[in-house]
Write a protein that holds these residues in place. Structure first.
Motif, PDB file in Angstrom:
ATOM      1  N   ASN A 180       0.856  -1.317  -0.087  1.00 29.82           N
ATOM      2  CA  ASN A 180      -0.119   0.111  -0.022  1.00 29.82           C
ATOM      3  C   ASN A 180       0.718   1.319   0.057  1.00 29.82           C
ATOM      4  OD1 ASN A 180      -2.718  -0.220  -0.229  1.00 29.82           O
ATOM      5  ND2 ASN A 180      -3.150  -0.902   1.774  1.00 29.82           N
ATOM      6  N   VAL A 181       1.929   1.085   0.853  1.00 32.65           N
ATOM      7  CA  VAL A 181       2.751   2.321   0.479  1.00 32.65           C
ATOM      8  C   VAL A 181       3.308   2.793  -0.934  1.00 32.65           C
ATOM      9  CG1 VAL A 181       5.165   3.509   1.287  1.00 32.65           C
ATOM     10  CG2 VAL A 181       3.792   2.030   2.887  1.00 32.65           C
ATOM     11  N   ILE A 182       3.673   1.625  -1.670  1.00 35.44           N
ATOM     12  CA  ILE A 182       4.222   1.830  -2.945  1.00 35.44           C
ATOM     13  C   ILE A 182       2.777   2.199  -4.093  1.00 35.44           C
ATOM     14  CG2 ILE A 182       4.174  -0.309  -3.760  1.00 35.44           C
ATOM     15  CD1 ILE A 182       6.759   2.168  -4.809  1.00 35.44           C
ATOM     16  N   CYS A 183       1.879   1.639  -3.598  1.00 37.66           N
ATOM     17  CA  CYS A 183       0.460   1.793  -4.144  1.00 37.66           C
ATOM     18  C   CYS A 183       0.176   3.620  -4.024  1.00 37.66           C
ATOM     19  CB  CYS A 183      -0.518   1.004  -3.778  1.00 37.66           C
ATOM     20  SG  CYS A 183      -0.503  -0.980  -4.387  1.00 37.66           S
ATOM     21  N   SER A 184       0.385   3.953  -2.895  1.00 39.58           N
ATOM     22  CA  SER A 184       0.030   5.361  -2.544  1.00 39.58           C
ATOM     23  C   SER A 184       0.785   6.037  -3.597  1.00 39.58           C
ATOM     24  CB  SER A 184       0.037   5.787  -1.456  1.00 39.58           C
ATOM     25  OG  SER A 184       1.386   5.653  -0.957  1.00 39.58           O
ATOM     26  N   ILE A 185       2.174   5.664  -3.993  1.00 40.57           N
ATOM     27  CA  ILE A 185       2.873   6.555  -4.747  1.00 40.57           C
ATOM     28  C   ILE A 185       2.914   6.541  -6.095  1.00 40.57           C
ATOM     29  CG2 ILE A 185       5.190   6.934  -5.460  1.00 40.57           C
ATOM     30  CD1 ILE A 185       6.011   6.017  -2.286  1.00 40.57           C
ATOM     31  N   VAL A 186       2.610   5.168  -6.840  1.00 38.29           N
ATOM     32  CA  VAL A 186       2.546   4.947  -7.987  1.00 38.29           C
ATOM     33  C   VAL A 186       1.081   5.042  -8.494  1.00 38.29           C
ATOM     34  CG1 VAL A 186       4.570   3.430  -8.555  1.00 38.29           C
ATOM     35  CG2 VAL A 186       2.314   2.273  -7.889  1.00 38.29           C
ATOM     36  N   PHE A 187      -0.042   4.451  -7.871  1.00 40.23           N
ATOM     37  CA  PHE A 187      -1.361   4.768  -8.072  1.00 40.23           C
ATOM     38  C   PHE A 187      -2.329   5.711  -7.555  1.00 40.23           C
ATOM     39  CE2 PHE A 187      -0.397  -0.088  -8.346  1.00 40.23           C
ATOM     40  CZ  PHE A 187      -0.319  -0.108  -9.575  1.00 40.23           C
ATOM     41  N   GLY A 188      -1.433   6.619  -6.616  1.00 40.12           N
ATOM     42  CA  GLY A 188      -2.099   7.698  -5.957  1.00 40.12           C
ATOM     43  C   GLY A 188      -3.152   7.195  -4.771  1.00 40.12           C
ATOM     44  N   ARG A 189      -3.245   5.966  -4.461  1.00 37.51           N
ATOM     45  CA  ARG A 189      -4.132   5.417  -3.506  1.00 37.51           C
ATOM     46  C   ARG A 189      -3.711   4.206  -2.872  1.00 37.51           C
ATOM     47  NH1 ARG A 189      -8.993   1.741  -6.109  1.00 37.51           N
ATOM     48  NH2 ARG A 189      -8.637   1.101  -3.734  1.00 37.51           N
ATOM     49  N   ARG A 190      -4.400   3.708  -1.864  1.00 39.18           N
ATOM     50  CA  ARG A 190      -4.005   2.738  -1.070  1.00 39.18           C
ATOM     51  C   ARG A 190      -5.416   1.603  -1.203  1.00 39.18           C
ATOM     52  NH1 ARG A 190      -6.478   1.479   3.787  1.00 39.18           N
ATOM     53  NH2 ARG A 190      -4.687   0.203   4.312  1.00 39.18           N
ATOM     54  N   PHE A 191      -5.032   0.481  -0.979  1.00 37.98           N
ATOM     55  CA  PHE A 191      -6.247  -0.492  -1.202  1.00 37.98           C
ATOM     56  C   PHE A 191      -6.690  -1.036   0.264  1.00 37.98           C
ATOM     57  CE2 PHE A 191      -4.012  -0.326  -5.088  1.00 37.98           C
ATOM     58  CZ  PHE A 191      -5.059  -0.367  -6.096  1.00 37.98           C
ATOM     59  N   ASP A 192      -8.100  -1.319  -0.002  1.00 36.67           N
ATOM     60  CA  ASP A 192      -8.628  -1.906   1.506  1.00 36.67           C
ATOM     61  C   ASP A 192      -8.060  -3.331   1.486  1.00 36.67           C
ATOM     62  OD1 ASP A 192     -11.218  -1.637   3.533  1.00 36.67           O
ATOM     63  OD2 ASP A 192     -10.899  -3.729   2.937  1.00 36.67           O
ATOM     64  N   TYR A 193      -7.517  -3.635   3.034  1.00 34.52           N
ATOM     65  CA  TYR A 193      -7.090  -4.979   3.252  1.00 34.52           C
ATOM     66  C   TYR A 193      -7.762  -6.024   2.758  1.00 34.52           C
ATOM     67  CZ  TYR A 193      -3.143  -2.588   5.713  1.00 34.52           C
ATOM     68  OH  TYR A 193      -2.218  -2.084   6.149  1.00 34.52           O
ATOM     69  N   THR A 294       7.728   0.264 -15.861  1.00 28.76           N
ATOM     70  CA  THR A 294       8.437   0.766 -14.851  1.00 28.76           C
ATOM     71  C   THR A 294       7.547   0.787 -13.761  1.00 28.76           C
ATOM     72  OG1 THR A 294       9.380   2.383 -16.268  1.00 28.76           O
ATOM     73  CG2 THR A 294       9.320   3.024 -13.995  1.00 28.76           C
ATOM     74  N   VAL A 295       6.191   1.064 -13.932  1.00 27.85           N
ATOM     75  CA  VAL A 295       5.275   0.851 -12.697  1.00 27.85           C
ATOM     76  C   VAL A 295       5.174  -0.609 -12.236  1.00 27.85           C
ATOM     77  CG1 VAL A 295       2.891   0.900 -12.084  1.00 27.85           C
ATOM     78  CG2 VAL A 295       3.758   2.730 -13.235  1.00 27.85           C
ATOM     79  N   PHE A 296       5.287  -1.480 -13.207  1.00 28.58           N
ATOM     80  CA  PHE A 296       5.346  -3.145 -12.924  1.00 28.58           C
ATOM     81  C   PHE A 296       6.698  -3.171 -12.124  1.00 28.58           C
ATOM     82  CE2 PHE A 296       7.350  -7.145 -13.898  1.00 28.58           C
ATOM     83  CZ  PHE A 296       6.389  -7.991 -13.407  1.00 28.58           C
ATOM     84  N   ASN A 297       7.867  -2.570 -12.321  1.00 29.45           N
ATOM     85  CA  ASN A 297       9.175  -2.795 -11.429  1.00 29.45           C
ATOM     86  C   ASN A 297       8.835  -2.268 -10.066  1.00 29.45           C
ATOM     87  OD1 ASN A 297      11.118  -1.943 -14.295  1.00 29.45           O
ATOM     88  ND2 ASN A 297      10.290  -3.643 -14.069  1.00 29.45           N
ATOM     89  N   LEU A 298       8.387  -0.910 -10.263  1.00 30.53           N
ATOM     90  CA  LEU A 298       8.392  -0.324  -8.539  1.00 30.53           C
ATOM     91  C   LEU A 298       7.187  -1.107  -7.862  1.00 30.53           C
ATOM     92  CD1 LEU A 298       7.923   3.280  -9.834  1.00 30.53           C
ATOM     93  CD2 LEU A 298       9.881   2.159  -8.638  1.00 30.53           C
ATOM     94  N   PHE A 299       6.094  -1.363  -8.528  1.00 31.08           N
ATOM     95  CA  PHE A 299       5.077  -2.203  -7.842  1.00 31.08           C
ATOM     96  C   PHE A 299       5.587  -3.583  -7.305  1.00 31.08           C
ATOM     97  CE2 PHE A 299       0.868  -4.645  -8.239  1.00 31.08           C
ATOM     98  CZ  PHE A 299       0.485  -4.471  -6.787  1.00 31.08           C
ATOM     99  N   PHE A 300       6.476  -4.470  -8.099  1.00 32.91           N
ATOM    100  CA  PHE A 300       6.707  -5.748  -7.736  1.00 32.91           C
ATOM    101  C   PHE A 300       7.942  -5.691  -6.761  1.00 32.91           C
ATOM    102  CE2 PHE A 300       8.936  -9.371  -8.094  1.00 32.91           C
ATOM    103  CZ  PHE A 300       8.154 -10.600  -8.476  1.00 32.91           C
ATOM    104  N   ALA A 301       8.949  -4.760  -6.893  1.00 34.23           N
ATOM    105  CA  ALA A 301      10.010  -4.723  -6.157  1.00 34.23           C
ATOM    106  C   ALA A 301       9.700  -4.191  -4.623  1.00 34.23           C
ATOM    107  CB  ALA A 301      11.223  -3.970  -6.662  1.00 34.23           C
TER     108      ALA A 301
END
Length: 534
Positions: A180-193, A294-301
């Motif tokens: 969720n931390v990287i999601c908030s940066i690359v996707f602009g949001r966090r996801f519900d658990y 690039t988003v795939f790289n950031l999201f995965f890693a």
């Protein structure tokens, strides 16, 4: 034998001979390469490299051929660098020559040289410069990276609290929060658990990493040119990665439809704006293919490596409760129990800082590093290595180098403490690699490890449902990554009293819970473990 059959057989022999000559012709050039075991045609060094124990196989070859040697993964030639001195000389002192990205066959099938991590040349330079600048800008914004991590740490603590001290597997607790931390940066949001699609993506990321660390992965690395045409685990890996990239593409399309050029919300928005700026540049590297990868790289890693390290860290603390005890005492002295940990606290917490470094060193999550490649013909330690040759700078050999760590195979925070108990850096600490290809998320990952782990220890005593002697720290799978073993833990909450909580969790034996109901400063010291503290 009929004439037609004989002709066909002769043709096959001739073609095979020609392929052999083309593949193994550069003998004169190989004579100046680092030494290594003689390869077999097509098979390479299959007989010397045990796919289920690749790291040990490389270690045995290092003992025979020295810290710089050559192996063949099928027809693919690779130079291996072993130990701190060799890796430092290549990636730091000779950074330009060793800054290329080598191929990782399973990823190459999907990324095909696009995106930040697996690109080369001008593409890589532009994407890296943009990514670093964008991540820095987010850190300077109204909601800095530290605030994002702190908010997610609060959510993680609440999820731990819901377990009410009963045993649970922390795997997806940690991966949801870290992701969720990287999601908030690359996707602009966090996801519900509880978001099923989010959980499905996390499961796919986890399974891809597990499969990339299996025996199959090394066989595919050697023989991808044949195996890609047959069914096998690689087909599922490709499908999982395609599902992840399809999700990313959906997010990109949603951002395109609601883009505010004056107020970018996330990494995707920033990239889309840069794409518009360079729309008339025919050689631009800012296009959708590079954005997706690039988003795939950031999201995965940004999801799996940090969460794997945290999983290992919690398991290590279960194994060595005296280390947890000293950390909680330091947390009480420096941070207390009423506010969220902040990065400015770390410099006042030498023991906790040392434990975090030692967790990363000992867990050794990416043992072989990502492959590098030579950007030009290079003279290195008396050898001539041709341009384009793949290079494995083995990180495990650096962070477990006996010349740099007194007892490299043991977990010991003393590796990062001086005689006065002050934190002591070590140049051989390279969990994020080093040189020009060092991980762009190094600062964020370090922040997550510190804040998540200290936030957990602020609120809970970690207890093992099994006896300490039965806790095994060996990886479940070891290959591209060291995958932590499966385990359960009990997160027993502190109750603000020195009295033991009477309602002990049924599944955690009484003797293992101990005085977990008391605040850490009131808990009796268990005494040092000579194997851990010096």
């Amino acid at each position: 034998m009929e004439c037609g059959d004989a002709t066909a057989l002769l043709l096959v022999v001739c073609i095979s001979g020609l392929i052999f000559i083309l593949m193994w012709r550069p003998a004169s050039r190989r004579s100046h390469l680092p030494p290594g075991p003689a390869p077999l045609p097509f098979l390479g060094n299959l007989l010397q490299l045990k796919s289920e124990e690749m790291l040990n196989s490389l270690k045995e070859l290092r003992e025979k051929y020295g810290p710089v040697f050559t192996i063949h993964l099928g027809p693919r030639r690779v130079v291996v660098l072993w130990g701190y001195e060799a890796v430092k000389e290549a990636l730091e002192d000779r950074a330009n020559e060793f800054s290329g990205r080598g191929k990782l066959a399973a990823f190459e099938e999907v990324v095909q040289g696009f995106g930040l991590i697996f690109s080369n040349g001008e593409r890589w330079q532009q994407l890296r410069q943009f990514s670093l600048a964008t991540l820095q800008n987010f850190d300077l914004g109204k909601q800095s990276m530290e605030k994002r991590v702190q908010e997610e740490a609060r959510c993680l603590v609440e999820e731990f609290r819901k377990t009410k001290g009963s045993p649970f597997d922390p795997t997806f607790f940690l991966s949801r929060s870290v992701s969720n931390v990287i999601c908030s940066i690359v996707f602009g949001r966090r996801f519900d658990y509880a978001d099923e699609r989010f959980l499905n993506l996390l499961a796919k990321i986890n399974q891809v990493l597990v499969r990339l660390s299996s025996t199959w992965s090394w066989l595919y690395e050697m023989f991808s040119w044949v195996m890609r045409f047959f069914p096998g685990a690689h087909k599922q890996v490709f499908q999982d990665m395609e599902d992840i990239t399809n999700f990313i593409l959906e997010r990109i399309k949603a951002n395109q439809a609601s883009l505010d050029r004056d107020s970018p919300r996330d990494f995707i928005d920033c990239f889309l704006i840069q794409m518009e700026k360079e729309i008339l540049n025919p050689s631009t590297e800012f296009h959708v293919r590079n954005l997706v990868m690039t988003v795939f790289n950031l999201f995965f890693a940004g999801t799996e490596t940090v969460s794997s390290t945290l999983r290992y860290g919690l398991l290590i603390l279960l194994k060595y409760p005296e280390v947890e005890e000293k950390m909680t005492q330091e947390i009480g002295r420096v941070i207390g129990w009423s506010r969220m940990p902040a990065m400015e606290d770390r410099n006042q917490m030498p023991y906790t800082n040392a434990v975090l470094h030692e967790i990363q060193r000992f867990s050794d999550v990416i043992p072989l590093n990502l492959p590098h490649a030579l950007t030009q013909d290079t003279r290195f330690r008396g050898y001539t290595i041709p341009k384009g040759t793949d290079v494995f700078p083995v990180l495990s050999s650096v962070m477990k180098d006996p010349s740099r760590f007194s007892d490299p195979e043991s977990f010991d925070p003393g590796h990062f403490l001086d005689e006065q108990g002050h934190f002591q850096a070590n140049n051989a600490f390279m969990p994020f690699s080093t040189g020009k290809r060092i991980c762009v998320g190094e600062r964020l990952a370090s922040m997550e490890l510190f804040i998540f782990l200290t936030a957990i220890l602020q609120s809970f005593a970690l207890k093992s449902p099994v006896p300490l002697q039965d806790i095994d720290l060996k990886p479940r799978v070891s290959g591209f990554a060291n995958i932590p073993p499966c385990y359960q833990l009990c997160a027993v909450p502190y109750h603000g009293t020195s009295e033991v909580n009477e309602e002990q969790p049924k599944d955690c034996p009484q003797g293992m819970v101990g005085t977990a109901g008391a605040p850490p400063n009131d808990r009796p010291s268990k005494g040092p473990n000579p194997a851990i503290e010096q």
